[in-house]
Write an enzyme that holds these catalytic residues in place. Structure first.
Site, PDB file in Angstrom:
ATOM      1  N   HIS A 113       0.862  -1.187   0.000  1.00 12.90           N
ATOM      2  CA  HIS A 113       0.000   0.000   0.000  1.00 12.90           C
ATOM      3  C   HIS A 113       0.894   1.231   0.000  1.00 12.90           C
ATOM      4  CE1 HIS A 113      -4.097   1.626   1.685  1.00 12.90           C
ATOM      5  NE2 HIS A 113      -3.625   2.370   0.685  1.00 12.90           N
ATOM      6  N   ILE A 157      -2.377   1.872  -4.725  1.00 17.87           N
ATOM      7  CA  ILE A 157      -1.877   3.242  -4.784  1.00 17.87           C
ATOM      8  C   ILE A 157      -3.085   4.158  -4.613  1.00 17.87           C
ATOM      9  CG2 ILE A 157      -1.875   3.181  -7.340  1.00 17.87           C
ATOM     10  CD1 ILE A 157       0.565   5.136  -7.148  1.00 17.87           C
ATOM     11  N   GLU A 158      -3.134   4.832  -3.471  1.00 16.11           N
ATOM     12  CA  GLU A 158      -4.368   5.509  -3.040  1.00 16.11           C
ATOM     13  C   GLU A 158      -4.201   7.019  -3.006  1.00 16.11           C
ATOM     14  OE1 GLU A 158      -7.606   5.386   0.654  1.00 16.11           O
ATOM     15  OE2 GLU A 158      -6.116   3.793   0.436  1.00 16.11           O
ATOM     16  N   VAL A 159      -5.139   7.701  -3.681  1.00 15.29           N
ATOM     17  CA  VAL A 159      -5.252   9.166  -3.698  1.00 15.29           C
ATOM     18  C   VAL A 159      -3.890   9.812  -4.001  1.00 15.29           C
ATOM     19  CG1 VAL A 159      -6.329  11.155  -2.607  1.00 15.29           C
ATOM     20  CG2 VAL A 159      -7.059   8.871  -1.943  1.00 15.29           C
TER      21      VAL A 159
END
Length: 265
Positions: A113, A157-159
């Site tokens: 993450h 892969i977040e924001v």
């Protein structure tokens, strides 16, 4: 389509966009499978429910929990092994690089993450996009590279700004699961609560609502209250149970039972 493998996901990078949802119930899993969603994030308990593969036989699944719910490296291994045995395709890990390395060394496909990691958001400034400055964009890349070197095959892969994701996608062999990080990700990931409009709180900017289950739940709740209210009124007024709701017995049986009670009670 047959159930994807890690090899398939890697081979289809840039050729096919996978749809991914977080599903919390068997009903949601069945609906997602019938709708053509190929990848699920699931609660670990769902993996052990034999009914799951009956309703979603071809889904590629990542069971996942926050690292602080599991523990350290050895705890992760003890957690992951039974999941793989019972049909998980990979595991989500927001733990240490050492943990990722140990899982990968045991042949367990690992998804890390990067970007906005809710459980670690204090390090990147809270619940906001990560990568809008050069320093933070470099930080996201460094995270990706470290996870890749540790043996992860994928990262959520977040924001992250979509142009930063695009640049990273061109330089990594990781399978990128985009949650609000743009179309350069190799899968697009949302929560079922947002997709179905079940979330009564703030809906993230990257989420898209496709239904209004909250309004439907309000309607159903009003029906529950109305029906239960009529039941309570009928009980209080002696209208329920009515004769059609009762089980009868032959008169002679009742009389014999009463005689027996008089002698034995």
């Amino acid at each position: 389509m047959p159930r994807p493998t890690v090899h398939d996901l890697r081979a289809n990078r840039g050729k096919h966009q996978y749809a991914m949802l977080r599903v919390e119930t068997l009903v949601e899993a069945e609906a997602a499978a019938k709708a053509g969603v190929e990848m699920f994030s699931v609660p670990p308990a769902m993996v052990f429910d034999r009914r799951f593969r009956e309703v979603a036989p071809d889904a590629f699944i990542f069971p996942g929990e926050n690292y602080f719910e599991i523990g350290g490296t050895e705890d992760f291994l003890r957690w992951a092994m039974p999941l793989m045995k019972h049909g998980a395709d990979a595991v989500y890990c927001s733990g240490s690089l050492r943990t990722v390395r140990e899982l990968a060394d045991h042949g367990i496909p690992v998804c890390g993450h990067v970007g906005l990691i809710p459980s670690k958001a204090t390090w990147t400034g809270g619940f906001k996009a990560v990568g809008k400055t050069l320093g933070l964009a470099q930080h996201v890349w460094t995270q990706c590279k470290a996870l890749e070197d540790a043996g992860a095959f994928a990262v959520e892969i977040e924001v992250v700004p979509h142009a930063i994701t695009q640049a990273i996608a061109e330089k990594t062999d990781l399978f990128l699961i985009s949650m609000g990080a743009g179309p350069a990700g190799h899968a697009q990931y949302l929560f079922t609560d947002d997709v179905l409009g079940q979330n009564r709180g703030r809906v993230p900017r990257h989420a898209k609502v496709y239904a209004d289950f909250a309004a439907e739940e309000d309607r159903l709740q009003a029906l529950r209250i109305e029906a239960m209210g009529r039941f309570a009124i009928e009980v209080h007024e002696g209208l329920y149970p009515a004769p059609q709701h009762l089980v009868d017995s032959q008169t002679e049986v009742v009389e014999a039972f009463r005689d027996w009670l008089d002698q034995n009670a």
